[in-house]
Enzyme design. Structure first.
Site, PDB file in Angstrom:
ATOM      1  N   THR A   1     -25.734  33.447 -49.074  1.00 36.40           N
ATOM      2  CA  THR A   1     -25.214  34.245 -50.188  1.00 36.40           C
ATOM      3  C   THR A   1     -24.658  33.268 -51.213  1.00 36.40           C
ATOM      4  OG1 THR A   1     -24.574  36.009 -48.676  1.00 36.40           O
ATOM      5  CG2 THR A   1     -23.587  36.045 -50.865  1.00 36.40           C
TER       6      THR A   1
ATOM      7  N   LYS B   1     -27.287  41.780 -53.502  1.00 36.75           N
ATOM      8  CA  LYS B   1     -26.254  41.509 -52.485  1.00 36.75           C
ATOM      9  C   LYS B   1     -24.843  41.656 -53.081  1.00 36.75           C
ATOM     10  CE  LYS B   1     -24.220  39.476 -48.890  1.00 36.75           C
ATOM     11  NZ  LYS B   1     -24.119  40.055 -47.576  1.00 36.75           N
TER      12      LYS B   1
ATOM     13  N   LYS C   1     -15.240  35.893 -50.678  1.00 33.69           N
ATOM     14  CA  LYS C   1     -16.309  35.048 -51.238  1.00 33.69           C
ATOM     15  C   LYS C   1     -17.280  35.884 -52.075  1.00 33.69           C
ATOM     16  CE  LYS C   1     -20.522  32.682 -50.145  1.00 33.69           C
ATOM     17  NZ  LYS C   1     -21.539  32.286 -49.200  1.00 33.69           N
TER      18      LYS C   1
HETATM   19  P1  NAD Z   1     -21.298  29.176 -41.060  1.00 32.93           P
HETATM   20  O1  NAD Z   1     -20.220  28.379 -41.717  1.00 32.93           O
HETATM   21  O2  NAD Z   1     -21.104  29.647 -39.669  1.00 32.93           O
HETATM   22  O3  NAD Z   1     -22.684  28.347 -41.099  1.00 32.93           O
HETATM   23  C1  NAD Z   1     -23.052  27.479 -42.134  1.00 32.93           C
HETATM   24  C2  NAD Z   1     -23.615  26.242 -41.457  1.00 32.93           C
HETATM   25  O4  NAD Z   1     -24.136  25.362 -42.470  1.00 32.93           O
HETATM   26  C3  NAD Z   1     -22.562  25.445 -40.671  1.00 32.93           C
HETATM   27  O5  NAD Z   1     -22.969  25.342 -39.330  1.00 32.93           O
HETATM   28  C4  NAD Z   1     -22.528  24.094 -41.382  1.00 32.93           C
HETATM   29  O6  NAD Z   1     -22.315  23.008 -40.500  1.00 32.93           O
HETATM   30  C5  NAD Z   1     -23.905  24.051 -42.004  1.00 32.93           C
HETATM   31  N1  NAD Z   1     -24.031  23.121 -43.130  1.00 32.93           N
HETATM   32  C6  NAD Z   1     -23.243  23.008 -44.219  1.00 32.93           C
HETATM   33  N2  NAD Z   1     -23.713  22.043 -45.031  1.00 32.93           N
HETATM   34  C7  NAD Z   1     -24.815  21.533 -44.449  1.00 32.93           C
HETATM   35  C8  NAD Z   1     -25.742  20.513 -44.785  1.00 32.93           C
HETATM   36  N3  NAD Z   1     -25.610  19.799 -45.907  1.00 32.93           N
HETATM   37  N4  NAD Z   1     -26.750  20.244 -43.925  1.00 32.93           N
HETATM   38  C9  NAD Z   1     -26.885  20.956 -42.783  1.00 32.93           C
HETATM   39  N5  NAD Z   1     -26.038  21.943 -42.403  1.00 32.93           N
HETATM   40  C10 NAD Z   1     -25.019  22.222 -43.225  1.00 32.93           C
HETATM   41  O7  NAD Z   1     -21.577  30.400 -42.061  1.00 32.93           O
HETATM   42  P2  NAD Z   1     -22.353  31.767 -41.708  1.00 32.93           P
HETATM   43  O8  NAD Z   1     -21.368  32.798 -41.331  1.00 32.93           O
HETATM   44  O9  NAD Z   1     -23.504  31.445 -40.831  1.00 32.93           O
HETATM   45  O10 NAD Z   1     -22.866  32.161 -43.175  1.00 32.93           O
HETATM   46  C11 NAD Z   1     -23.971  31.510 -43.776  1.00 32.93           C
HETATM   47  C12 NAD Z   1     -24.292  32.223 -45.061  1.00 32.93           C
HETATM   48  O11 NAD Z   1     -24.588  33.596 -44.770  1.00 32.93           O
HETATM   49  C13 NAD Z   1     -23.164  32.235 -46.081  1.00 32.93           C
HETATM   50  O12 NAD Z   1     -23.708  32.059 -47.367  1.00 32.93           O
HETATM   51  C14 NAD Z   1     -22.542  33.611 -45.895  1.00 32.93           C
HETATM   52  O13 NAD Z   1     -21.903  34.076 -47.079  1.00 32.93           O
HETATM   53  C15 NAD Z   1     -23.760  34.438 -45.562  1.00 32.93           C
HETATM   54  N6  NAD Z   1     -23.485  35.654 -44.793  1.00 32.93           N
HETATM   55  C16 NAD Z   1     -22.679  35.618 -43.706  1.00 32.93           C
HETATM   56  C17 NAD Z   1     -22.443  36.789 -42.975  1.00 32.93           C
HETATM   57  C18 NAD Z   1     -21.550  36.771 -41.760  1.00 32.93           C
HETATM   58  O14 NAD Z   1     -21.212  37.874 -41.265  1.00 32.93           O
HETATM   59  N7  NAD Z   1     -21.168  35.617 -41.228  1.00 32.93           N
HETATM   60  C19 NAD Z   1     -23.038  37.985 -43.375  1.00 32.93           C
HETATM   61  C20 NAD Z   1     -23.893  37.992 -44.469  1.00 32.93           C
HETATM   62  C21 NAD Z   1     -24.115  36.819 -45.176  1.00 32.93           C
END
Ligand code: NAD
Length: 298
Positions: A93, A168, A243
């Protein structure tokens, strides 16, 4: 079957990648967090030493990262090494403007791309029941669809580049505003001697009906599965709502939309997050409203 470079194996990306493996695709994953890589190996993926190594032989690159700056930063490294015509699917997102920039950079480097943010949370990512909102050309949407179908239950082509992100943030702005409205109504009802159950029974069958009331009810009791019955454990956390409303507020201002409720919802969730409630379900905003309410004048 595709060879997929999957970057960002966190709460969402980890189980999404696992579902692609289960469906028979070859997944080469990368994440900065060692624990995420260990889990990916347990789930049957291969892992690479770097993001660049994960995408070298890929037909498709999927990113699931915290924000637009992470996506654009990685695209700078990945676009030059990916095979010509690789399909980039960004499921993070991010800001609409960043998503459009990502599309432009991918296209300029000779690749295809869609923005495909999701709703459905970790539960949906694990069960393969996410909803995808997709922006990009019809051709690129068709190319991405079979993989999105593996990870989700509902896939909607919303329009051109960036429009998936627009869908979204518009949806989540409705959600944030409606949760605050529902919560304010419950607190007012409590002040007026109206029981939470009675208000629920009326509003859920009347014009106040909405998802924030009937699925994620902010008071315990009327909807036994709502996070309010479980000490406001998420669900959808305040930090994520903050966010998403921040992205919506940015888009509102950039596009000159006079949306007082959307901006106010962003402000209230930002304050509640800053006060330490980031890990609670977003329906816990009702407690903030109750705490800020006074005795009144009677
Ligand atoms: P998260 O923080 O658990 O996962 C993100 C991952 O990206 C982490 O494991 C981090 O180490 C990795 N990362 C960051 N920079 C990196 C890089 N340069 N190279 C490789 N890996 C890297 O977050 P999430 O909850 O999985 O959310 C991910 C996305 O999905 C976000 O944009 C969030 O807004 C969206 N989202 C989340 C949810 C939810 O319920 N968690 C729901 C809908 C959308």
């Amino acid at each position: 079957m595709s060879t997929i470079g999957f970057i960002g194996l966190g709460h969402m990306g980890g189980p999404m990648a696992a579902n692609l493996v289960k469906a028979g695709h070859t997944v080469v994953g990368f994440d900065l967090a060692p624990a995420a890589l260990e889990q990916a190996v347990k789930d049957g993926a291969s892992v690479a030493d770097s993001a660049v190594d994960a995408v070298r032989d890929a037909d498709v690159v999927i990113t699931m990262l915290p924000s637009g700056k992470h996506v654009l930063g990685l695209y700078d490294d990945l676009l030059p090494v990916a095979k010509p015509g690789t399909l980039f699917i960004d499921c993070s997102t991010i800001d609409v403007a960043d998503a459009r920039e990502a599309h432009e950079r991918a296209e300029a480097a000779g690749h295809r791309s869609v923005d495909a943010p999701v709703s459905g949370g970790v539960v949906g990512a694990t069960a393969g029941t996410l909803a995808f909102m997709v922006g990009g050309s019809e051709e690129d949407f068709q190319a991405a669809s079979p993989l999105l179908d593996v990870m989700g239950r509902k896939v909607v082509h919303c329009g051109d580049a960036g429009v998936g992100q627009a869908a979204k943030i518009c949806n989540n702005m409705i959600l944030g505003v409606s949760m605050i409205a529902i919560s304010e109504a419950f607190v007012l009802g409590e002040k007026l001697g109206l029981s939470n159950q009675a208000l629920f029974d009326v509003a859920s069958n009347a014009s106040g009906q909405c998802w924030a009331l009937t699925s994620n009810c902010p008071v315990p009791g009327p909807v036994p599965t709502s996070p309010a019955n479980n000490d406001y454990q998420p669900g959808f956390a305040v930090a994520l709502m903050d966010k998403d409303l921040g992205l919506a507020a940015n888009a509102l201002r950039t596009n000159g939309v006079d949306a007082e409720l959307g901006l106010k919802a962003a402000e209230l969730y930002s304050q509640y997050h800053a006060a330490g409630a980031g890990g609670q379900d977003f329906s816990a905003i009702i407690n903030d409203i109750r705490d800020r309410s006074t005795e009144g004048q009677q």
